[in-house]
Design a protein around this motif. Structure first.
Motif, mmCIF file in Angstrom:
data_model
loop_
_atom_site.group_PDB
_atom_site.id
_atom_site.type_symbol
_atom_site.label_atom_id
_atom_site.label_comp_id
_atom_site.label_asym_id
_atom_site.label_seq_id
_atom_site.Cartn_x
_atom_site.Cartn_y
_atom_site.Cartn_z
ATOM 1 N N GLY A 32 40.788 21.589 -9.816
ATOM 2 C CA GLY A 32 41.201 22.973 -9.654
ATOM 3 C C GLY A 32 41.013 23.558 -8.270
ATOM 4 O O GLY A 32 41.179 24.754 -8.058
ATOM 5 N N PHE A 33 40.661 22.718 -7.308
ATOM 6 C CA PHE A 33 40.439 23.193 -5.944
ATOM 7 C C PHE A 33 41.271 22.388 -4.947
ATOM 8 O O PHE A 33 41.478 21.190 -5.125
ATOM 9 N N THR A 34 41.705 23.060 -3.915
ATOM 10 C CA THR A 34 42.236 22.408 -2.730
ATOM 11 C C THR A 34 41.098 22.426 -1.717
ATOM 12 O O THR A 34 40.534 23.495 -1.446
ATOM 13 N N VAL A 35 40.751 21.264 -1.196
ATOM 14 C CA VAL A 35 39.620 21.161 -0.277
ATOM 15 C C VAL A 35 40.147 20.727 1.084
ATOM 16 O O VAL A 35 40.753 19.669 1.216
ATOM 17 N N HIS A 36 39.932 21.580 2.080
ATOM 18 C CA HIS A 36 40.342 21.275 3.453
ATOM 19 C C HIS A 36 39.112 20.839 4.237
ATOM 20 O O HIS A 36 38.056 21.472 4.142
ATOM 21 N N GLN A 51 42.611 26.908 -6.758
ATOM 22 C CA GLN A 51 44.066 26.765 -6.874
ATOM 23 C C GLN A 51 44.680 27.870 -7.730
ATOM 24 O O GLN A 51 45.796 28.304 -7.453
ATOM 25 N N THR A 52 44.000 28.337 -8.754
ATOM 26 C CA THR A 52 44.596 29.345 -9.628
ATOM 27 C C THR A 52 44.573 30.738 -9.014
ATOM 28 O O THR A 52 45.483 31.525 -9.248
ATOM 29 N N GLN A 53 43.560 31.040 -8.232
ATOM 30 C CA GLN A 53 43.448 32.372 -7.636
ATOM 31 C C GLN A 53 43.722 32.383 -6.142
ATOM 32 O O GLN A 53 43.719 33.436 -5.519
ATOM 33 N N ASN A 54 43.936 31.200 -5.563
ATOM 34 C CA ASN A 54 44.236 31.054 -4.141
ATOM 35 C C ASN A 54 43.259 31.833 -3.257
ATOM 36 O O ASN A 54 43.655 32.583 -2.374
ATOM 37 N N GLU A 55 41.973 31.654 -3.524
ATOM 38 C CA GLU A 55 40.975 32.325 -2.700
ATOM 39 C C GLU A 55 39.837 31.376 -2.349
ATOM 40 O O GLU A 55 39.533 30.441 -3.084
ATOM 41 N N LEU A 56 39.239 31.645 -1.209
ATOM 42 C CA LEU A 56 38.115 30.841 -0.728
ATOM 43 C C LEU A 56 36.927 31.014 -1.665
ATOM 44 O O LEU A 56 36.532 32.130 -1.978
ATOM 45 N N ARG A 57 36.373 29.909 -2.111
ATOM 46 C CA ARG A 57 35.208 29.945 -2.993
ATOM 47 C C ARG A 57 33.957 29.374 -2.345
ATOM 48 O O ARG A 57 32.856 29.720 -2.750
ATOM 49 N N LEU A 58 34.129 28.485 -1.344
ATOM 50 C CA LEU A 58 32.946 27.827 -0.784
ATOM 51 C C LEU A 58 33.257 27.252 0.589
ATOM 52 O O LEU A 58 34.320 26.681 0.804
ATOM 53 N N LEU A 59 32.306 27.409 1.499
ATOM 54 C CA LEU A 59 32.276 26.658 2.749
ATOM 55 C C LEU A 59 31.118 25.690 2.612
ATOM 56 O O LEU A 59 29.989 26.102 2.328
ATOM 57 N N ARG A 60 31.387 24.407 2.787
ATOM 58 C CA ARG A 60 30.356 23.380 2.583
ATOM 59 C C ARG A 60 30.190 22.556 3.856
ATOM 60 O O ARG A 60 30.926 21.606 4.099
#
Length: 80
Positions: A32-36, A51-60
């Motif tokens: 469920g995530f796109t990870v760049h 992917q569903t909300q198209n918002e940043l969730r985490l910087l790792r």
């Protein structure tokens, strides 16, 4: 900036530094995530986008090479 200095910043400070100094390297998809993947001069940082909300969730941020393994699976070299 070093990995430890970045890690000690607040989330908003991390996001600002990340936006100003990142170099894009790769993209992958997972659960469920796109990870760049980006390089920030002395360490790597993943940006996890829902992917569903198209918002940043985490910087790792990370420095180890083990975290790069999922990206090596995306590289396909022709037989020599």
């Amino acid at each position: 900036m070093s990995f430890l200095q970045f890690r000690d910043l607040s989330y908003s400070e991390q996001a600002a530094y990340f936006s100003a100094h990142r170099t894009y390297l790769a993209r992958r998809y997972t659960a469920g995530f796109t990870v760049h993947l980006y390089y920030l001069g002395s360490f790597f940082c993943e940006e996890w986008i829902c992917q569903t909300q198209n918002e940043l969730r985490l910087l790792r941020p990370f420095t180890g090479t083990e975290q790069l393994l999922p990206y090596t699976e995306l590289v396909h070299l022709p037989s020599l």
